[in-house]
Design a protein around this motif. Structure first.
Motif, PDB file in Angstrom:
ATOM      1  N   ALA A 103      28.318  27.537  32.944  1.00 51.94           N
ATOM      2  CA  ALA A 103      27.670  27.600  32.458  1.00 51.94           C
ATOM      3  C   ALA A 103      27.062  28.678  31.277  1.00 51.94           C
ATOM      4  O   ALA A 103      27.444  29.318  30.649  1.00 51.94           O
ATOM      5  CB  ALA A 103      25.711  27.481  33.214  1.00 51.94           C
ATOM      6  N   ALA A 104      27.743  29.681  32.578  1.00 49.41           N
ATOM      7  CA  ALA A 104      27.874  31.927  31.813  1.00 49.41           C
ATOM      8  C   ALA A 104      29.675  31.492  31.989  1.00 49.41           C
ATOM      9  O   ALA A 104      29.710  31.297  32.837  1.00 49.41           O
ATOM     10  CB  ALA A 104      26.743  32.028  32.195  1.00 49.41           C
ATOM     11  N   PRO A 105      29.716  32.142  30.973  1.00 43.47           N
ATOM     12  CA  PRO A 105      31.530  32.360  30.886  1.00 43.47           C
ATOM     13  C   PRO A 105      31.168  33.752  32.136  1.00 43.47           C
ATOM     14  O   PRO A 105      30.649  34.267  32.558  1.00 43.47           O
ATOM     15  CB  PRO A 105      31.715  33.575  29.621  1.00 43.47           C
ATOM     16  CG  PRO A 105      30.631  33.508  29.109  1.00 43.47           C
ATOM     17  CD  PRO A 105      29.163  32.433  30.011  1.00 43.47           C
ATOM     18  N   HIS A 106      32.233  33.465  33.086  1.00 40.55           N
ATOM     19  CA  HIS A 106      32.412  34.597  34.730  1.00 40.55           C
ATOM     20  C   HIS A 106      34.091  34.573  34.488  1.00 40.55           C
ATOM     21  O   HIS A 106      34.712  33.674  33.650  1.00 40.55           O
ATOM     22  CB  HIS A 106      31.947  33.815  35.430  1.00 40.55           C
ATOM     23  CG  HIS A 106      32.229  32.916  35.878  1.00 40.55           C
ATOM     24  ND1 HIS A 106      32.143  31.371  35.412  1.00 40.55           N
ATOM     25  CD2 HIS A 106      33.208  32.512  36.435  1.00 40.55           C
ATOM     26  CE1 HIS A 106      32.824  30.567  35.949  1.00 40.55           C
ATOM     27  NE2 HIS A 106      33.512  30.941  37.500  1.00 40.55           N
ATOM     28  N   HIS A 107      34.247  35.509  35.601  1.00 34.78           N
ATOM     29  CA  HIS A 107      35.635  35.906  35.514  1.00 34.78           C
ATOM     30  C   HIS A 107      35.508  35.751  37.399  1.00 34.78           C
ATOM     31  O   HIS A 107      34.453  35.322  37.568  1.00 34.78           O
ATOM     32  CB  HIS A 107      36.271  37.342  35.293  1.00 34.78           C
ATOM     33  CG  HIS A 107      36.015  37.560  33.656  1.00 34.78           C
ATOM     34  ND1 HIS A 107      36.395  36.479  32.717  1.00 34.78           N
ATOM     35  CD2 HIS A 107      35.188  38.414  33.129  1.00 34.78           C
ATOM     36  CE1 HIS A 107      35.940  37.429  31.770  1.00 34.78           C
ATOM     37  NE2 HIS A 107      34.795  38.462  31.700  1.00 34.78           N
ATOM     38  N   HIS A 108      36.798  35.798  37.779  1.00 37.39           N
ATOM     39  CA  HIS A 108      37.218  35.887  38.957  1.00 37.39           C
ATOM     40  C   HIS A 108      37.706  37.024  40.015  1.00 37.39           C
ATOM     41  O   HIS A 108      38.066  38.125  39.675  1.00 37.39           O
ATOM     42  CB  HIS A 108      38.629  34.566  39.632  1.00 37.39           C
ATOM     43  CG  HIS A 108      37.491  32.996  38.913  1.00 37.39           C
ATOM     44  ND1 HIS A 108      38.417  32.339  38.081  1.00 37.39           N
ATOM     45  CD2 HIS A 108      36.878  32.466  39.686  1.00 37.39           C
ATOM     46  CE1 HIS A 108      37.151  31.766  37.967  1.00 37.39           C
ATOM     47  NE2 HIS A 108      36.934  31.025  38.485  1.00 37.39           N
ATOM     48  N   LEU A 109      37.553  36.792  40.892  1.00 35.06           N
ATOM     49  CA  LEU A 109      37.873  38.492  41.631  1.00 35.06           C
ATOM     50  C   LEU A 109      38.736  37.114  42.960  1.00 35.06           C
ATOM     51  O   LEU A 109      37.463  36.779  43.776  1.00 35.06           O
ATOM     52  CB  LEU A 109      36.685  38.734  42.174  1.00 35.06           C
ATOM     53  CG  LEU A 109      36.264  40.222  43.477  1.00 35.06           C
ATOM     54  CD1 LEU A 109      36.630  41.119  42.525  1.00 35.06           C
ATOM     55  CD2 LEU A 109      34.526  40.192  43.417  1.00 35.06           C
ATOM     56  N   VAL A 110      39.919  37.888  43.447  1.00 38.14           N
ATOM     57  CA  VAL A 110      40.958  37.055  44.046  1.00 38.14           C
ATOM     58  C   VAL A 110      41.263  38.012  45.397  1.00 38.14           C
ATOM     59  O   VAL A 110      41.514  38.593  44.356  1.00 38.14           O
ATOM     60  CB  VAL A 110      41.665  36.495  43.273  1.00 38.14           C
ATOM     61  CG1 VAL A 110      42.534  35.806  44.061  1.00 38.14           C
ATOM     62  CG2 VAL A 110      40.692  35.584  41.955  1.00 38.14           C
ATOM     63  N   CYS A 111      41.262  37.207  46.629  1.00 39.41           N
ATOM     64  CA  CYS A 111      41.712  38.592  47.171  1.00 39.41           C
ATOM     65  C   CYS A 111      42.967  38.709  47.920  1.00 39.41           C
ATOM     66  O   CYS A 111      43.401  36.679  47.879  1.00 39.41           O
ATOM     67  CB  CYS A 111      40.994  37.986  48.819  1.00 39.41           C
ATOM     68  SG  CYS A 111      41.475  39.134  49.749  1.00 39.41           S
ATOM     69  N   ALA A 112      43.645  39.428  47.693  1.00 39.43           N
ATOM     70  CA  ALA A 112      45.212  39.015  48.052  1.00 39.43           C
ATOM     71  C   ALA A 112      45.246  38.778  49.592  1.00 39.43           C
ATOM     72  O   ALA A 112      46.695  38.115  49.272  1.00 39.43           O
ATOM     73  CB  ALA A 112      46.098  40.145  47.562  1.00 39.43           C
ATOM     74  N   GLY A 113      44.567  38.920  50.185  1.00 39.28           N
ATOM     75  CA  GLY A 113      45.073  38.292  51.846  1.00 39.28           C
ATOM     76  C   GLY A 113      44.615  37.126  52.083  1.00 39.28           C
ATOM     77  O   GLY A 113      45.880  35.576  52.478  1.00 39.28           O
ATOM     78  N   CYS A 114      43.501  36.370  52.318  1.00 37.88           N
ATOM     79  CA  CYS A 114      42.909  35.065  51.958  1.00 37.88           C
ATOM     80  C   CYS A 114      42.897  34.025  51.429  1.00 37.88           C
ATOM     81  O   CYS A 114      42.890  33.174  50.999  1.00 37.88           O
ATOM     82  CB  CYS A 114      41.970  35.100  52.853  1.00 37.88           C
ATOM     83  SG  CYS A 114      40.679  35.623  52.338  1.00 37.88           S
ATOM     84  N   GLY A 115      43.157  34.571  49.652  1.00 37.74           N
ATOM     85  CA  GLY A 115      42.682  33.802  48.838  1.00 37.74           C
ATOM     86  C   GLY A 115      41.625  33.701  48.440  1.00 37.74           C
ATOM     87  O   GLY A 115      41.405  32.349  47.586  1.00 37.74           O
ATOM     88  N   GLU A 116      40.466  33.556  48.665  1.00 36.83           N
ATOM     89  CA  GLU A 116      39.024  33.820  48.398  1.00 36.83           C
ATOM     90  C   GLU A 116      39.359  33.851  46.962  1.00 36.83           C
ATOM     91  O   GLU A 116      39.887  35.161  46.333  1.00 36.83           O
ATOM     92  CB  GLU A 116      38.393  34.739  48.877  1.00 36.83           C
ATOM     93  CG  GLU A 116      36.319  34.336  48.745  1.00 36.83           C
ATOM     94  CD  GLU A 116      35.396  35.158  49.921  1.00 36.83           C
ATOM     95  OE1 GLU A 116      36.713  36.260  49.996  1.00 36.83           O
ATOM     96  OE2 GLU A 116      34.483  34.621  50.137  1.00 36.83           O
ATOM     97  N   VAL A 117      38.101  33.427  46.449  1.00 34.36           N
ATOM     98  CA  VAL A 117      38.143  33.149  44.943  1.00 34.36           C
ATOM     99  C   VAL A 117      36.009  33.232  44.546  1.00 34.36           C
ATOM    100  O   VAL A 117      36.056  32.358  44.756  1.00 34.36           O
ATOM    101  CB  VAL A 117      38.344  31.908  44.079  1.00 34.36           C
ATOM    102  CG1 VAL A 117      38.091  32.602  42.594  1.00 34.36           C
ATOM    103  CG2 VAL A 117      40.182  32.013  44.661  1.00 34.36           C
ATOM    104  N   LEU A 118      36.238  34.659  44.706  1.00 36.03           N
ATOM    105  CA  LEU A 118      34.492  34.688  43.870  1.00 36.03           C
ATOM    106  C   LEU A 118      34.620  34.916  42.010  1.00 36.03           C
ATOM    107  O   LEU A 118      34.978  35.223  41.528  1.00 36.03           O
ATOM    108  CB  LEU A 118      34.270  36.020  44.906  1.00 36.03           C
ATOM    109  CG  LEU A 118      34.268  36.111  45.608  1.00 36.03           C
ATOM    110  CD1 LEU A 118      34.043  37.588  46.623  1.00 36.03           C
ATOM    111  CD2 LEU A 118      33.585  34.615  46.104  1.00 36.03           C
ATOM    112  N   ASP A 119      33.363  34.343  41.628  1.00 27.96           N
ATOM    113  CA  ASP A 119      32.865  34.204  40.792  1.00 27.96           C
ATOM    114  C   ASP A 119      31.808  35.521  40.150  1.00 27.96           C
ATOM    115  O   ASP A 119      31.359  35.917  40.952  1.00 27.96           O
ATOM    116  CB  ASP A 119      32.022  32.978  39.657  1.00 27.96           C
ATOM    117  CG  ASP A 119      32.606  31.767  40.535  1.00 27.96           C
ATOM    118  OD1 ASP A 119      33.619  31.798  39.613  1.00 27.96           O
ATOM    119  OD2 ASP A 119      32.188  31.120  40.195  1.00 27.96           O
TER     120      ASP A 119
END
Ligand SMILES: [Zn+2]
Ligand SMILES: [Zn+2]
Length: 138
Positions: free
Chosen positions: A84-100
């Motif tokens: 719906a809206a442009p977003h970017h990603h926050l990625v954890c180098a440790g566990c691989g979690e990906v947040l918008d």
């Protein structure tokens, strides 16, 4: 909330039991599942969900613009229902979690485009999440 199932109902997408379960699996926030993860989660709800149906449905939803594909360092293509809206990603180098995360889209000045027509922009913010920071070796 990225309500993929609601959007699909509104556009009159053909719903079968299997397709509904696949769409439900991809409905929510901060979802970036691989095809195999979609298959496993869909089978938890409906054991007869087939691998070929999952792959075909994911392809169709990408073509409809209801999912975007993204990759992280871990390789496999992930499917993101937050279109719906442009977003970017926050990625954890440790566990691989990906947040918008919402953020302005960067622009590329004409003199740096080398004649390209730009189709897509992806920005990834990398770091370590609170839990990985807490458990990191000192
Ligand atoms: Zn982490
Ligand atoms: Zn995302």
């Amino acid at each position: 909330v990225s309500d993929l199932l609601l959007r699909l109902c509104e556009r009159g997408w053909r719903l079968t039991a299997q397709r509904r379960v696949i769409a439900e699996t991809l409905t929510g926030d901060h979802l970036h599942l691989t095809a195999d993860e979609v298959l496993a989660a869909a089978r938890d709800r409906l054991p007869e969900v087939g691998r070929a149906t999952v792959y075909a449905t994911l392809r169709e939803l990408v073509e409809l613009g209801e999912l975007t594909e993204m990759t992280t360092d871990r390789g496999a293509v992930r499917y993101d229902p937050n279109v719906a809206a442009p977003h970017h990603h926050l990625v954890c180098a440790g566990c691989g979690e990906v947040l918008d995360v919402p953020s302005e889209l960067p622009t590329l000045a004409a003199e740096h485009r080398h004649g390209f027509e730009i189709d897509a922009v992806e920005v990834t913010f990398r770091g370590r999440c609170p839990s990985c920071r807490e458990h990191a070796p000192a």
